[in-house]
Motif scaffolding. Sequence first.
Motif, PDB file in Angstrom:
ATOM      1  N   PHE B 145       0.831  -1.207   0.000  1.00 44.13           N
ATOM      2  CA  PHE B 145       0.000   0.000   0.000  1.00 44.13           C
ATOM      3  C   PHE B 145       0.865   1.256   0.000  1.00 44.13           C
ATOM      4  O   PHE B 145       0.617   2.195  -0.772  1.00 44.13           O
ATOM      5  CB  PHE B 145      -0.928  -0.014   1.215  1.00 44.13           C
ATOM      6  CG  PHE B 145      -1.672   1.269   1.417  1.00 44.13           C
ATOM      7  CD1 PHE B 145      -2.637   1.691   0.495  1.00 44.13           C
ATOM      8  CD2 PHE B 145      -1.422   2.062   2.523  1.00 44.13           C
ATOM      9  CE1 PHE B 145      -3.318   2.877   0.672  1.00 44.13           C
ATOM     10  CE2 PHE B 145      -2.115   3.255   2.712  1.00 44.13           C
ATOM     11  CZ  PHE B 145      -3.058   3.662   1.779  1.00 44.13           C
ATOM     12  N   ALA B 146       1.907   1.253   0.848  1.00 39.91           N
ATOM     13  CA  ALA B 146       2.765   2.434   0.954  1.00 39.91           C
ATOM     14  C   ALA B 146       3.495   2.693  -0.365  1.00 39.91           C
ATOM     15  O   ALA B 146       3.582   3.832  -0.829  1.00 39.91           O
ATOM     16  CB  ALA B 146       3.769   2.254   2.083  1.00 39.91           C
ATOM     17  N   LEU B 147       3.996   1.627  -0.993  1.00 40.12           N
ATOM     18  CA  LEU B 147       4.718   1.791  -2.249  1.00 40.12           C
ATOM     19  C   LEU B 147       3.788   2.244  -3.375  1.00 40.12           C
ATOM     20  O   LEU B 147       4.151   3.069  -4.208  1.00 40.12           O
ATOM     21  CB  LEU B 147       5.410   0.475  -2.636  1.00 40.12           C
ATOM     22  CG  LEU B 147       6.610   0.082  -1.778  1.00 40.12           C
ATOM     23  CD1 LEU B 147       7.145  -1.268  -2.207  1.00 40.12           C
ATOM     24  CD2 LEU B 147       7.703   1.135  -1.848  1.00 40.12           C
ATOM     25  N   ILE B 153       5.423   1.920  -7.352  1.00 43.63           N
ATOM     26  CA  ILE B 153       5.028   0.745  -8.131  1.00 43.63           C
ATOM     27  C   ILE B 153       3.592   0.937  -8.596  1.00 43.63           C
ATOM     28  O   ILE B 153       2.841   1.734  -8.023  1.00 43.63           O
ATOM     29  CB  ILE B 153       5.131  -0.565  -7.309  1.00 43.63           C
ATOM     30  CG1 ILE B 153       4.394  -0.412  -5.969  1.00 43.63           C
ATOM     31  CG2 ILE B 153       6.566  -0.976  -7.101  1.00 43.63           C
ATOM     32  CD1 ILE B 153       4.146  -1.709  -5.269  1.00 43.63           C
ATOM     33  N   THR B 154       3.204   0.210  -9.615  1.00 43.61           N
ATOM     34  CA  THR B 154       1.844   0.356 -10.114  1.00 43.61           C
ATOM     35  C   THR B 154       0.993  -0.862  -9.792  1.00 43.61           C
ATOM     36  O   THR B 154      -0.225  -0.770  -9.701  1.00 43.61           O
ATOM     37  CB  THR B 154       1.839   0.573 -11.635  1.00 43.61           C
ATOM     38  OG1 THR B 154       2.730  -0.374 -12.216  1.00 43.61           O
ATOM     39  CG2 THR B 154       2.277   1.985 -11.988  1.00 43.61           C
ATOM     40  N   ASP B 155       1.637  -2.008  -9.625  1.00 42.57           N
ATOM     41  CA  ASP B 155       0.893  -3.216  -9.260  1.00 42.57           C
ATOM     42  C   ASP B 155       1.222  -3.613  -7.833  1.00 42.57           C
ATOM     43  O   ASP B 155       2.336  -3.405  -7.373  1.00 42.57           O
ATOM     44  CB  ASP B 155       1.267  -4.365 -10.207  1.00 42.57           C
ATOM     45  CG  ASP B 155       0.483  -4.272 -11.494  1.00 42.57           C
ATOM     46  OD1 ASP B 155      -0.695  -3.866 -11.424  1.00 42.57           O
ATOM     47  OD2 ASP B 155       1.052  -4.601 -12.554  1.00 42.57           O
ATOM     48  N   LYS B 156       0.223  -4.178  -7.179  1.00 41.05           N
ATOM     49  CA  LYS B 156       0.451  -4.633  -5.803  1.00 41.05           C
ATOM     50  C   LYS B 156       1.537  -5.698  -5.783  1.00 41.05           C
ATOM     51  O   LYS B 156       1.598  -6.548  -6.679  1.00 41.05           O
ATOM     52  CB  LYS B 156      -0.839  -5.239  -5.239  1.00 41.05           C
ATOM     53  CG  LYS B 156      -1.867  -4.190  -4.865  1.00 41.05           C
ATOM     54  CD  LYS B 156      -3.077  -4.848  -4.255  1.00 41.05           C
ATOM     55  CE  LYS B 156      -4.061  -3.797  -3.778  1.00 41.05           C
ATOM     56  NZ  LYS B 156      -5.256  -4.407  -3.192  1.00 41.05           N
TER      57      LYS B 156
END
Lengths: 279, 296
Positions: B145-147, B153-156
């Motif tokens: 979530f933080a990233l 990043i764009t994907d979990k």
Amino acid sequence: MSDALIRRSLEPTIFRVLTLAFSVFIVAYILIPILVTLVMSFNDATQIRFPIKVWSLKWYGDFFASPQWTEALFNSFTIAIGTALIATTSGVLAAWAFERYDFPLKSLLYVLIMMPLFMPGVVLGLGVAIAFGGVEIAGVDLYGSRGLVMIAHSLWAMPLVFMLMEATFRTIDNRVVEAAQDLGAPPVRTFFEVVIPMVSTGIISSVLFAFVISLNEFVMALFLTDRDTQTLPVLMWLSLRSAGTPRLAVASVILACTVFLCLTLIMLWYIRQLRKVAR
Amino acid sequence: MSDAYTTARARLARRKAAAPWILMLPALIIVLIFFGLPTAYMARMSFNLHEGAKLYTPGFTFDHYINLFSNEVFTTAIWTTVKLSLMASVVTVIIGYAFALLVWLKPARWRLLFVGLALCPLLISEIAIIFGWWMFFPKNGLLSFALMSSGLITDKISLMYTEFAAFVGLVYVTLPFCFFILLSILDGMDKRMLEAGADLGASPLVTFREVLLPLTRTGLLVAFSQSFIWTMGTYATPSALGPDTLWTMGFLIQEQMLGRSNWPLASALSMVLVVGVAVVITFTRSLSAKRTTLHV
């Protein structure tokens, strides 16, 4: 030469930046799991998922409404209190023997008393479980009983108390003890009325450390408890393996709060003793 | 009269000789009956037979030990445990050393804060720490979530059930032991030595390598072996955070004992673990003993 000069002036800056970066890293590293747990315990949702949308105390209510979880908390407290009593009594007496008397095999016995502290919990738990697995005392199964867990936890708590009290006993003024004996007090009375009050801070710390060790331990408890006597960390471990819910976060927070309460008690006692000396 | 006196004296002397044993009795009962006896029992158990669904069958065989060192599952587990412990201990000692140096060099007002911080992992239950990281690493966890929200990043992403997660957890659990051992060693040293080094024209790095490192070598060794022993015995953290294939000895002991009800094999595994721990302790003791005699 100018090269060396630049290096000289740069080095402290680089050093300062590195120090700051490391400080941030270490603070974040230590606090992350603690803060994540604290925040999650106030979550309203059923699933563990960030970001948290709705905040509530729902899971605290859920924890205290569940007989399974409150019973586990009760077991934990019972076992921790028992461990504190057993470990402190045996540890304090043994430390006093080491401080006051000379006897054969002293260094060997020292190693023997300290040894369980270096043994992995898995090994201690397994050993006690297979050795006392089928033993009954007065018709009560020893295996799965809270008493056996208390003693197993004492295997870690007692050497710690012993170590702490050995250091504490070394700080007391021997002349006071001798004075009491010269005035005709028998050793037992000297011990309880003169020595114990002098080391009260050490004893209070021992009791609370033993309590905390037992409260947090779960590998030995996992081997030695059954459904009725399982402790809170054991229940947390078992439910983490099936599915994690915010209820686990609540349980973690309760455990941690109890530990920090104990720490506060030690501090308060210590301050009280310091004031007494100052007066 | 003098006869009565001698008997009284003798009684007193006898009582004095018995006193330490009476005082040590509770501790000795706990250690001998609940540690010595189980260890002996475990040693015997590791030679028993295991047939069918029974927990064990009395007998005498070396099968379990042969099995441990020939079956690939167990040799891999032993190797994994040693490798993981070695790596985790090295990293713990490096971080712990840097942390201890930081606290030692910082002004005293920061000290209490940092020591309190270092106490946290020690005072919080291992299970609570595991759970904390368990919420940090997965796809819906805080890290991802933080990233995401910072746009990195764009994907979990999920780091859960990786060796990295197990590693982070292990280092976290062992760090305070290392930190306190190293801090106590540093506290026994004179800070002015660093100034002397600097005054003589050495850069911080050189001072560190030439002055600090040699003086703290024993402490580093003790801290390393402490972490190594600790990580060898910890099984909960790696097995909960690491991949399913990360089988450490502790995990296998629990699996054989509670899952498969194979007591002899679980005992044999424990014996190997105990011997490993004992070897490390003896090794460090002999090394650090040599160091201190050199200094004294």
